[in-house]
Design a protein around this motif. Structure first.
Motif, short mmCIF file in Angstrom:
data_model
loop_
_atom_site.label_atom_id
_atom_site.label_comp_id
_atom_site.label_asym_id
_atom_site.label_seq_id
_atom_site.Cartn_x
_atom_site.Cartn_y
_atom_site.Cartn_z
N GLY A 1 2.78 -0.90 12.88
CA GLY A 1 3.65 -1.42 13.92
C GLY A 1 2.94 -2.57 14.61
O GLY A 1 1.89 -3.04 14.15
N SER A 2 3.48 -3.00 15.73
CA SER A 2 2.88 -4.15 16.42
C SER A 2 1.48 -3.85 16.94
O SER A 2 0.72 -4.78 17.23
CB SER A 2 3.78 -4.59 17.58
N GLN A 3 1.12 -2.57 17.06
CA GLN A 3 -0.21 -2.21 17.52
C GLN A 3 -1.27 -2.42 16.45
O GLN A 3 -2.45 -2.56 16.76
CB GLN A 3 -0.21 -0.74 17.97
N ALA A 4 -0.87 -2.45 15.17
CA ALA A 4 -1.83 -2.49 14.06
C ALA A 4 -2.47 -3.87 13.92
O ALA A 4 -1.82 -4.90 14.09
CB ALA A 4 -1.12 -2.10 12.77
N VAL A 5 -3.74 -3.87 13.56
CA VAL A 5 -4.49 -5.12 13.41
C VAL A 5 -4.31 -5.74 12.03
O VAL A 5 -4.26 -6.97 11.88
CB VAL A 5 -5.99 -4.88 13.69
N GLY A 6 -4.20 -4.89 10.99
CA GLY A 6 -4.11 -5.41 9.63
C GLY A 6 -3.02 -6.45 9.44
O GLY A 6 -3.27 -7.53 8.87
N PRO A 7 -1.77 -6.19 9.89
CA PRO A 7 -0.72 -7.20 9.73
C PRO A 7 -1.03 -8.51 10.45
O PRO A 7 -0.60 -9.58 9.99
CB PRO A 7 0.51 -6.51 10.33
N LYS A 8 -1.77 -8.46 11.54
CA LYS A 8 -2.10 -9.69 12.26
C LYS A 8 -3.13 -10.51 11.48
O LYS A 8 -3.09 -11.74 11.51
CB LYS A 8 -2.56 -9.35 13.68
N PHE B 1 0.80 -1.22 0.00
CA PHE B 1 0.00 0.00 0.00
C PHE B 1 0.83 1.28 0.00
O PHE B 1 0.31 2.35 -0.31
CB PHE B 1 -0.94 0.03 1.22
N GLY B 2 2.11 1.18 0.39
CA GLY B 2 2.97 2.35 0.49
C GLY B 2 2.92 2.95 1.88
O GLY B 2 1.83 3.24 2.39
N GLU B 3 4.08 3.14 2.48
CA GLU B 3 4.14 3.63 3.86
C GLU B 3 3.50 5.00 4.00
O GLU B 3 2.74 5.25 4.96
CB GLU B 3 5.59 3.66 4.34
N GLU B 4 3.79 5.90 3.08
CA GLU B 4 3.24 7.26 3.19
C GLU B 4 1.74 7.24 3.06
O GLU B 4 1.03 7.98 3.76
CB GLU B 4 3.87 8.17 2.13
N SER B 5 1.22 6.44 2.16
CA SER B 5 -0.23 6.35 1.97
C SER B 5 -0.91 5.79 3.21
O SER B 5 -2.00 6.25 3.60
CB SER B 5 -0.54 5.47 0.76
N ILE B 6 -0.29 4.80 3.85
CA ILE B 6 -0.85 4.23 5.07
C ILE B 6 -0.95 5.27 6.17
O ILE B 6 -1.98 5.41 6.84
CB ILE B 6 -0.01 3.02 5.53
N VAL B 7 0.12 6.04 6.36
CA VAL B 7 0.13 7.08 7.39
C VAL B 7 -0.89 8.17 7.07
O VAL B 7 -1.65 8.61 7.95
CB VAL B 7 1.54 7.68 7.55
N GLU B 8 -0.93 8.63 5.84
CA GLU B 8 -1.82 9.72 5.46
C GLU B 8 -3.29 9.34 5.62
O GLU B 8 -4.10 10.12 6.09
CB GLU B 8 -1.54 10.13 4.02
N ARG B 9 -3.63 8.13 5.25
CA ARG B 9 -5.03 7.73 5.30
C ARG B 9 -5.47 7.25 6.68
O ARG B 9 -6.58 7.52 7.12
CB ARG B 9 -5.28 6.63 4.26
N ARG C 1 -8.94 -1.70 1.28
CA ARG C 1 -7.84 -2.35 1.98
C ARG C 1 -8.33 -3.54 2.80
O ARG C 1 -7.61 -4.54 2.93
CB ARG C 1 -7.11 -1.34 2.85
N VAL C 2 -9.52 -3.45 3.35
CA VAL C 2 -10.08 -4.59 4.08
C VAL C 2 -10.24 -5.77 3.12
O VAL C 2 -9.94 -6.92 3.48
CB VAL C 2 -11.44 -4.22 4.71
N ASP D 1 -5.22 -0.20 11.70
CA ASP D 1 -4.44 0.16 10.52
C ASP D 1 -4.01 -1.09 9.74
O ASP D 1 -3.63 -2.09 10.33
CB ASP D 1 -3.19 0.94 10.96
N PRO D 2 -4.07 -1.02 8.39
CA PRO D 2 -4.49 0.11 7.54
C PRO D 2 -5.93 -0.04 7.04
O PRO D 2 -6.22 0.24 5.88
CB PRO D 2 -3.51 -0.01 6.38
N MET D 3 -6.84 -0.47 7.91
CA MET D 3 -8.18 -0.86 7.50
C MET D 3 -9.24 0.20 7.77
O MET D 3 -10.42 -0.02 7.51
CB MET D 3 -8.56 -2.16 8.22
N TYR D 4 -8.84 1.38 8.28
CA TYR D 4 -9.79 2.43 8.65
C TYR D 4 -9.31 3.76 8.07
O TYR D 4 -8.10 4.05 8.08
CB TYR D 4 -9.88 2.52 10.18
#
Length: 507
Positions: A133-140, A119-127, A198-199, A184-187
């Motif tokens: 990071g480990s707090q994000a649900v999407g990678p899990k 998705f691109g790091e900058e796009s993930i942060v902007e949206r 992304r979902v 992140d990055p689902m919201y």
């Protein structure tokens, strides 16, 4: 003031669950708690069984509290819990595996790199407001698809601790906006909705929960839930939220610039914002109320280190804290890097490791215990500096959680970070915050200054000058040892397997 009666607030924490009954004046008329264990099947993995931990804790607390409320009707329920977590469930809401916990669980870092490329790091942060990071649900979710494909294929619903309880109580499948904003990055942070494209790429076939705010009534207690819990059938239930944001509500941290410091198993910081501040190293989320945002930080360990030390050297918490309080600032030349389970913010490194520098045979357990408290305090200062660099405010600082008891830890943090900390009268935390949220939903408009007044203010002392000397060395300690820590982390991972790993209890 709204209708008379009691509201029930219950919170599912990392190592215990708590509940309160609160009347229309904000008085806690009953309280209860229940300890539980956190499963660690492998290094870096942290899990809860939703049935035996979340639901059984809720049942025990609800039954105990409702039994003592015969003369005062319970008229509303609000719940919170650890988050963000990933609990995959089938179409009926039955859990398919233990819940994968929040940022202390670091199993999905390969998937973080994969989604960043996708998705691109900058796009993930902007949206979404935050870097993965480990707090994000999407990678899990992506980890689940790759490592447990049978579970992933059967997953139809996505639950967290609060939404699992709401589903059991009401039959309604909902998630609050704040919890969703940590998925992140689902919201989509600014649009306040699911990022459905992304979902679809991360969790295809999963039905998304309806979104609501923590102060919204989303359903009522069903007849089946009433029979199990002892609660009255038909009473309203709010959407719930993540525990730290309920706790911030409990102490009136709602104005832009106000910051809550939560002293618990992990150290968590929440600062309220008037507008989103997407960036790296911290988490930008929706707040507990419509139109609000927050900047959050979380250390992977804090109280968990003192608990580990207590088990290692013996003694009780009060005894060790008192002994540490007699040690001079600087722990007689000790400096601890508190990355005992990696770190979340502002150093997102799951392979960071704890370090004690300066240790000699002349040091004792009181020195080590104070060094642990000072190490977490340096971490607090580091996070607060990152918040200021991100454009956060400088309002009130309010300290909550079990670590505020005794005064030693809060005094050290005030000295290290050079901040005044308000200690509220009621420190039961998220459970009380849930009662506030339920009261808002019922139209009571609670006055937090009256419900939970400030009991004490902890101010910096002359020791602040000592800590100013140590702090640059604390910051340098990670950078100068990171390669060694990563080497040791690899060796640590290889030394454990599902067959020989042990369970660890977090308090």
């Amino acid at each position: 003031m709204g209708e008379p009666g009691l509201v029930l607030g219950i919170d599912i924490g990392t190592s215990s669950s708590k509940g309160v009954l609160v009347d229309s004046r904000g008085a806690v008329v009953a309280r209860a708690s229940r300890p539980h264990e956190t499963s660690r099947p492998r290094p870096g993995w942290f899990e809860h069984d939703a049935e035996t931990v979340w639901w059984q804790d809720f049942l025990a607390l609800a039954r105990e509290l409702s039994a003592g409320a015969e003369d005062h009707p319970i008229i509303g329920v609000s719940v919170s819990g650890i988050g963000p977590v990933l609990l995959p469930a089938d179409a009926s809401g039955k859990p398919l595996r233990p819940a994968i916990l929040y940022g202390v669980d670091t199993r999905a870092f390969d998937e973080i790199r994969e989604l960043n490329r996708e998705f691109g790091e900058e796009s993930i942060v902007e949206r979404g407001g935050s870097a993965l990071g480990s707090q994000a649900v999407g990678p899990k979710w992506r980890w689940l698809a790759k490592n447990e494909p049978d579970v992933f294929e059967r997953a139809k619903l996505f639950l967290m601790a609060s939404s699992f309880l709401v589903l059991r109580l009401t039959g309604e499948y909902v998630l609050d906006h704040h919890s969703a904003s940590q998925c992140d990055p689902m919201y989509d942070l600014r649009e306040a909705r699911w990022a459905t494209d992304r979902v679809a790429a991360i969790a295809p076939g999963v039905e998304l929960p309806r979104l609501a705010w923590p102060t919204e009534v989303v359903g009522s207690v069903t007849a089946e839930a009433a029979a199990e819990t002892g609660l009255p059938q038909g009473i309203p239930v709010t959407a719930g939220t993540v525990d730290a944001w309920a706790e911030a509500t409990s102490v009136g941290v709602t104005a832009p610039g106000d910051t809550m410091l939560m002293y618990g198993t992990t150290m968590f910081l929440v600062q309220m914002l008037s507008d989103p501040r997407p960036g790296r190293g911290l988490w930008t989320t929706r707040g507990a109320f419509p139109g609000t945002y927050s900047l959050a930080a979380g250390m992977a360990t804090s109280g968990a280190i003192t608990d580990w030390l207590r088990e290692l050297v013996g003694g009780e918490f009060g005894e060790l804290a008192a002994a540490a309080g007699e040690v001079a600032a600087g722990s007689r030349g000790l400096l601890m890097l508190p990355y005992f389970a990696g770190e979340r913010t502002p150093v997102p490194d799951p392979d960071a490791r704890g370090i004690v520098a300066g240790l000699t045979t002349s040091h004792d357990r009181a020195d080590l215990y104070r060094a642990a408290l000072e190490g977490t305090a340096y971490g607090v200062r580091h996070n607060l500096e990152a918040m200021r660099e991100a454009g956060g405010g400088t309002g009130r600082f309010v300290a909550v959680g079990g670590g505020t008891q005794g005064g030693v830890w809060t005094r050290i943090v005030s000295d290290v970070a050079r901040i005044d900390q308000e200690i509220p009268a009621e420190t039961i935390g998220a459970a009380f915050g849930n009662a506030v949220l339920a009261s808002v939903a019922l139209g009571r408009e609670p006055d937090i200054e009256a419900w939970n007044p400030v009991a004490e203010i902890v101010r910096p002392s002359a020791d602040a000058d000592v800590y100013d000397e140590f702090y640059p060395h604390y910051r340098a300690l990670y950078e100068s040892t990171v390669d060694i820590a990563h080497f040791l982390a690899r060796k640590n991972s290889l030394a454990f397997s599902p067959e020989n790993s042990r369970q660890s209890r977090l308090r």
